[in-house]
Design a protein around this motif. Sequence first.
Motif, PDB file in Angstrom:
ATOM      1  N   LEU A  26       0.820  -1.213   0.000  1.00 10.44           N
ATOM      2  CA  LEU A  26       0.000   0.000   0.000  1.00 10.44           C
ATOM      3  C   LEU A  26       0.852   1.259   0.000  1.00 10.44           C
ATOM      4  CD1 LEU A  26      -2.906  -0.990   2.412  1.00 10.44           C
ATOM      5  CD2 LEU A  26      -3.181  -0.133   0.075  1.00 10.44           C
ATOM      6  N   ARG A  30       0.784   4.476  -2.512  1.00 13.94           N
ATOM      7  CA  ARG A  30       0.679   5.878  -2.087  1.00 13.94           C
ATOM      8  C   ARG A  30       1.806   6.713  -2.689  1.00 13.94           C
ATOM      9  NH1 ARG A  30      -0.253   3.230   3.023  1.00 13.94           N
ATOM     10  NH2 ARG A  30      -2.492   3.155   3.482  1.00 13.94           N
ATOM     11  N   TRP A  43      -5.856   4.187  -7.678  1.00 13.08           N
ATOM     12  CA  TRP A  43      -6.884   4.260  -6.635  1.00 13.08           C
ATOM     13  C   TRP A  43      -7.682   2.962  -6.537  1.00 13.08           C
ATOM     14  CZ3 TRP A  43      -6.788   7.237  -2.697  1.00 13.08           C
ATOM     15  CH2 TRP A  43      -6.238   8.517  -2.771  1.00 13.08           C
ATOM     16  N   VAL A  46      -5.527   0.611  -4.602  1.00  8.80           N
ATOM     17  CA  VAL A  46      -5.586   0.952  -3.175  1.00  8.80           C
ATOM     18  C   VAL A  46      -6.875   0.414  -2.568  1.00  8.80           C
ATOM     19  CG1 VAL A  46      -5.819   2.857  -1.522  1.00  8.80           C
ATOM     20  CG2 VAL A  46      -4.098   2.986  -3.333  1.00  8.80           C
ATOM     21  N   SER A  50      -6.880  -2.507   0.247  1.00  4.74           N
ATOM     22  CA  SER A  50      -7.460  -2.113   1.535  1.00  4.74           C
ATOM     23  C   SER A  50      -8.529  -3.106   1.970  1.00  4.74           C
ATOM     24  CB  SER A  50      -8.048  -0.701   1.449  1.00  4.74           C
ATOM     25  OG  SER A  50      -7.028   0.253   1.202  1.00  4.74           O
ATOM     26  N   LEU A  55      -9.067  -3.102   5.803  1.00  8.55           N
ATOM     27  CA  LEU A  55      -8.955  -1.670   6.108  1.00  8.55           C
ATOM     28  C   LEU A  55     -10.137  -0.949   5.468  1.00  8.55           C
ATOM     29  CD1 LEU A  55      -5.124  -1.377   5.335  1.00  8.55           C
ATOM     30  CD2 LEU A  55      -6.205  -1.686   7.577  1.00  8.55           C
ATOM     31  N   GLN A  57     -11.992   1.648   6.254  1.00  6.29           N
ATOM     32  CA  GLN A  57     -11.990   3.108   6.131  1.00  6.29           C
ATOM     33  C   GLN A  57     -11.090   3.545   4.973  1.00  6.29           C
ATOM     34  OE1 GLN A  57     -13.986   5.180   7.622  1.00  6.29           O
ATOM     35  NE2 GLN A  57     -14.905   3.628   8.929  1.00  6.29           N
ATOM     36  N   ASN A  58      -9.950   2.870   4.807  1.00  7.51           N
ATOM     37  CA  ASN A  58      -9.075   3.151   3.665  1.00  7.51           C
ATOM     38  C   ASN A  58      -9.794   2.865   2.350  1.00  7.51           C
ATOM     39  OD1 ASN A  58      -7.011   3.794   5.377  1.00  7.51           O
ATOM     40  ND2 ASN A  58      -5.534   2.377   4.496  1.00  7.51           N
ATOM     41  N   ALA A  61     -12.332   5.579   1.663  1.00  7.08           N
ATOM     42  CA  ALA A  61     -11.696   6.804   1.179  1.00  7.08           C
ATOM     43  C   ALA A  61     -11.290   6.668  -0.285  1.00  7.08           C
ATOM     44  CB  ALA A  61     -10.479   7.141   2.044  1.00  7.08           C
ATOM     45  N   ALA A  62     -10.759   5.508  -0.655  1.00  9.66           N
ATOM     46  CA  ALA A  62     -10.371   5.281  -2.049  1.00  9.66           C
ATOM     47  C   ALA A  62     -11.592   5.295  -2.962  1.00  9.66           C
ATOM     48  CB  ALA A  62      -9.623   3.956  -2.174  1.00  9.66           C
TER      49      ALA A  62
END
Length: 225
Positions: A26, A30, A43, A46, A50, A55, A57-58, A61-62
């Motif tokens: 990851l 980034r 993205w 990611v 995630s 993950l 929340q990650n 967000a992606a």
Amino acid sequence: MVKESYRAQWERSRAYLETGDLGLALQELRDGLTLAPDDVVLWEEVFNLSLLGGLTQNALAAAVRLRELAPENTDFIGLHAMAALLAGKLAEAVPLFEEVLRRDPGSVEVRRQLARALDVAGQRGRVRALLEEAVALAPTETGAANDLAVHYLEHVPQEGPELATRVLRPVLEAHPTDAPTHFNLALALRLSDPAQARYHVQKVLKGDDKDLRAQAQQLLTMIPT
């Protein structure tokens, strides 16, 4: 397509992923995003990694970033909906799944996901209808049929086992070794046909799913002799 500007980061990310080091994989992505902050390929990767690492929340967000980059992309709306559901944001997930279904009215999987979100939210009024539509679209697909069978067994008094059996038999004919289908059929037949229920439990016990085998072993003790 991977761009030259971040090809090195992408390749290192893939190498770390192969060794099981999700965190470093990851981080390389980034680093790639510092070079190409608006690249949807990065993205999406990611998002996928995630989810792989739990993950949520990650991943959310992606997904939000993907929506910003391509707001009309139905696939990205679906990713956003999935991430919101996994993150426990039901008020966000449900309308997103509704939007995806409007755009893709023939989707079995979207119906399953929307039904799941509504069920978790306690809004069960449409769950049965959505799952029945999904099974009508794909009557021998394992996922939708098993979801509907479980719904019948848990939420339809008296006739639930008969309805579940009716839904599951065509699935088992198409997928004779599918352990979840055998398990749910055993649940449905537990009282009406104990011998057949035990037969389906034995099929599960011969399978590879350790957790499902444990549940089957427990179910065996609940079947009348």
